[in-house]
Design a protein around this motif. Structure first.
Motif, PDB file in Angstrom:
ATOM      1  N   LEU A  77      36.277  42.858  46.487  1.00  0.00           N
ATOM      2  CA  LEU A  77      34.897  42.956  46.022  1.00  0.00           C
ATOM      3  C   LEU A  77      34.380  41.632  45.464  1.00  0.00           C
ATOM      4  CD1 LEU A  77      35.334  46.243  43.938  1.00  0.00           C
ATOM      5  CD2 LEU A  77      34.599  46.079  46.331  1.00  0.00           C
ATOM      6  N   ASP A  78      33.227  41.193  45.988  1.00  0.00           N
ATOM      7  CA  ASP A  78      32.481  40.135  45.318  1.00  0.00           C
ATOM      8  C   ASP A  78      31.697  40.795  44.192  1.00  0.00           C
ATOM      9  OD1 ASP A  78      31.283  37.799  44.621  1.00  0.00           O
ATOM     10  OD2 ASP A  78      30.036  37.614  46.407  1.00  0.00           O
ATOM     11  N   TYR A  83      39.017  41.303  42.951  1.00  0.00           N
ATOM     12  CA  TYR A  83      37.708  40.669  42.899  1.00  0.00           C
ATOM     13  C   TYR A  83      37.794  39.238  43.425  1.00  0.00           C
ATOM     14  CZ  TYR A  83      35.255  44.318  40.344  1.00  0.00           C
ATOM     15  OH  TYR A  83      34.640  45.497  39.988  1.00  0.00           O
ATOM     16  N   ILE A  84      36.799  38.863  44.229  1.00  0.00           N
ATOM     17  CA  ILE A  84      36.653  37.474  44.673  1.00  0.00           C
ATOM     18  C   ILE A  84      35.264  37.032  44.212  1.00  0.00           C
ATOM     19  CG2 ILE A  84      38.259  37.570  46.621  1.00  0.00           C
ATOM     20  CD1 ILE A  84      35.875  38.101  48.458  1.00  0.00           C
ATOM     21  N   SER A  85      35.200  35.997  43.396  1.00  0.00           N
ATOM     22  CA  SER A  85      33.912  35.629  42.818  1.00  0.00           C
ATOM     23  C   SER A  85      33.903  34.187  42.361  1.00  0.00           C
ATOM     24  CB  SER A  85      33.596  36.548  41.634  1.00  0.00           C
ATOM     25  OG  SER A  85      32.378  36.174  41.026  1.00  0.00           O
ATOM     26  N   ALA A  86      32.710  33.604  42.364  1.00  0.00           N
ATOM     27  CA  ALA A  86      32.533  32.254  41.819  1.00  0.00           C
ATOM     28  C   ALA A  86      32.318  32.318  40.313  1.00  0.00           C
ATOM     29  CB  ALA A  86      31.335  31.584  42.494  1.00  0.00           C
ATOM     30  N   LEU A 116      37.955  47.394  34.006  1.00  0.00           N
ATOM     31  CA  LEU A 116      37.658  48.436  34.986  1.00  0.00           C
ATOM     32  C   LEU A 116      38.881  48.794  35.829  1.00  0.00           C
ATOM     33  CD1 LEU A 116      34.128  47.222  36.121  1.00  0.00           C
ATOM     34  CD2 LEU A 116      34.646  49.360  34.942  1.00  0.00           C
ATOM     35  N   GLY A 117      39.965  48.045  35.627  1.00  0.00           N
ATOM     36  CA  GLY A 117      41.206  48.382  36.322  1.00  0.00           C
ATOM     37  C   GLY A 117      41.470  47.595  37.583  1.00  0.00           C
ATOM     38  N   CYS A 118      40.796  46.462  37.767  1.00  0.00           N
ATOM     39  CA  CYS A 118      41.072  45.676  38.969  1.00  0.00           C
ATOM     40  C   CYS A 118      42.499  45.135  38.907  1.00  0.00           C
ATOM     41  CB  CYS A 118      40.057  44.542  39.145  1.00  0.00           C
ATOM     42  SG  CYS A 118      40.405  43.048  38.204  1.00  0.00           S
ATOM     43  N   ASN A 119      43.079  44.879  40.064  1.00  0.00           N
ATOM     44  CA  ASN A 119      44.457  44.416  40.133  1.00  0.00           C
ATOM     45  C   ASN A 119      44.576  42.900  40.128  1.00  0.00           C
ATOM     46  OD1 ASN A 119      44.189  47.146  41.548  1.00  0.00           O
ATOM     47  ND2 ASN A 119      46.375  47.021  41.183  1.00  0.00           N
ATOM     48  N   ASP A 120      43.502  42.217  40.551  1.00  0.00           N
ATOM     49  CA  ASP A 120      43.562  40.754  40.603  1.00  0.00           C
ATOM     50  C   ASP A 120      42.151  40.191  40.650  1.00  0.00           C
ATOM     51  OD1 ASP A 120      44.740  38.244  40.677  1.00  0.00           O
ATOM     52  OD2 ASP A 120      46.181  38.816  42.224  1.00  0.00           O
ATOM     53  N   TYR A 121      42.049  38.904  40.336  1.00  0.00           N
ATOM     54  CA  TYR A 121      40.744  38.228  40.287  1.00  0.00           C
ATOM     55  C   TYR A 121      40.948  36.845  40.891  1.00  0.00           C
ATOM     56  CZ  TYR A 121      36.145  37.030  38.286  1.00  0.00           C
ATOM     57  OH  TYR A 121      34.828  36.685  38.105  1.00  0.00           O
ATOM     58  N   LEU A 122      40.288  36.585  42.005  1.00  0.00           N
ATOM     59  CA  LEU A 122      40.472  35.337  42.741  1.00  0.00           C
ATOM     60  C   LEU A 122      39.168  34.552  42.721  1.00  0.00           C
ATOM     61  CD1 LEU A 122      42.514  33.761  44.443  1.00  0.00           C
ATOM     62  CD2 LEU A 122      41.739  35.032  46.444  1.00  0.00           C
ATOM     63  N   ASP A 178      32.910  38.429  32.222  1.00  0.00           N
ATOM     64  CA  ASP A 178      32.934  39.055  33.550  1.00  0.00           C
ATOM     65  C   ASP A 178      34.364  39.350  33.974  1.00  0.00           C
ATOM     66  OD1 ASP A 178      30.121  39.073  34.193  1.00  0.00           O
ATOM     67  OD2 ASP A 178      30.246  36.905  34.397  1.00  0.00           O
ATOM     68  N   ILE A 179      35.250  38.380  33.733  1.00  0.00           N
ATOM     69  CA  ILE A 179      36.652  38.572  34.105  1.00  0.00           C
ATOM     70  C   ILE A 179      37.265  39.697  33.278  1.00  0.00           C
ATOM     71  CG2 ILE A 179      38.924  37.476  34.168  1.00  0.00           C
ATOM     72  CD1 ILE A 179      37.471  34.811  34.667  1.00  0.00           C
ATOM     73  N   SER A 180      36.954  39.709  31.975  1.00  0.00           N
ATOM     74  CA  SER A 180      37.482  40.771  31.104  1.00  0.00           C
ATOM     75  C   SER A 180      36.985  42.134  31.557  1.00  0.00           C
ATOM     76  CB  SER A 180      37.054  40.521  29.652  1.00  0.00           C
ATOM     77  OG  SER A 180      37.616  39.329  29.157  1.00  0.00           O
TER      78      SER A 180
END
Length: 218
Positions: A50-51, A77-80, A93-99, A86-88
């Motif tokens: 998800l962006d 999540y993939i995001s600029a 929300l339970g995301c597994n990773d943030y790229l 936002d990362i927190s």
């Protein structure tokens, strides 16, 4: 894996689809959050990519809506965006990773493989009360298995107390672990902990007068 991709940058969307499909994954791609939400109610996926900044329904609200309809699919999540709030919120929300963009497609594949591996490993959940538990591995507070949204500092408080269940956490420990970037007085710490307690649906944080706070072992 069957993957839902929500990304409104056309070239990146196409590149991710082509690469992941070449690696044996099945990808359904979307440019619009509302359209993706409509489809996910009808189809099952193994993973979401998800962006955040996408049209009509942003990626964070998308995951919130999924929880509302009781769908709990692993998400990356993939995001600029690099704002810590936002990362927190993404992890809350339970995301597994943030790229963070830009990234190499091989790195995304490695993150996908990691999520797939973790799905086969039992999570370590600490029971905090009748309905609350804490996922140590992903630092997520759960109420009836639903991830809860808290501020970054409130998550740090929960993390510290959860890992010390049955022991009193004194104000010096809170200062070191939660307020490491600044010196605050005990009244400030109490005020933040009281705000956290008011946000909880069950009162499991015990005030040990003159000493600190603790969570009993259920």
């Amino acid at each position: 894996m069957k993957i839902l991709l929500l990304e409104d940058e056309v070239m990146l969307n196409e590149s991710i689809c082509e690469y992941l499909e070449s690696e044996g994954h099945q990808v359904d791609s979307f440019f619009d959050g509302l359209e993706a939400l409509r489809v996910i109610k009808e189809r099952n996926y193994d993973l979401l990519i998800l962006d955040i900044n996408v049209p009509n329904l942003d990626g964070l609200s998308f995951l919130e809506q999924m929880h509302t309809i009781k769908i709990h699919t692993p998400a990356i999540y993939i995001s600029a965006l690099v704002d810590i709030e936002d990362i927190s919120r993404a992890y809350a929300l339970g995301c597994n990773d943030y790229l963070k963009k830009p990234f190499h497609l091989k790195e995304l594949l490695l993150r996908i493989d990691r999520v797939k591996m973790l799905q086969n490993v039992p999570r370590v959940h600490l029971r905090l009360s009748k309905n609350y538990s804490y996922d140590q591995e992903h630092s997520v507070l759960l109420f009836n298995q639903e991830p809860q949204i808290l501020t970054k500092r409130q998550f740090q408080i929960i993390d510290l107390l959860s890992r010390n269940r049955g022991r009193i956490v004194d104000f010096e420990q809170f200062q070191t672990y939660v307020w490491s970037e600044q010196v605050v007085d005990n009244a400030t710490m109490r005020a933040e902990i009281n705000r956290l307690k008011k946000n909880l649906k069950e009162d499991f944080i015990i005030n040990v007068r003159g000493m600190g706070y603790m969570i009993d072992k259920p």
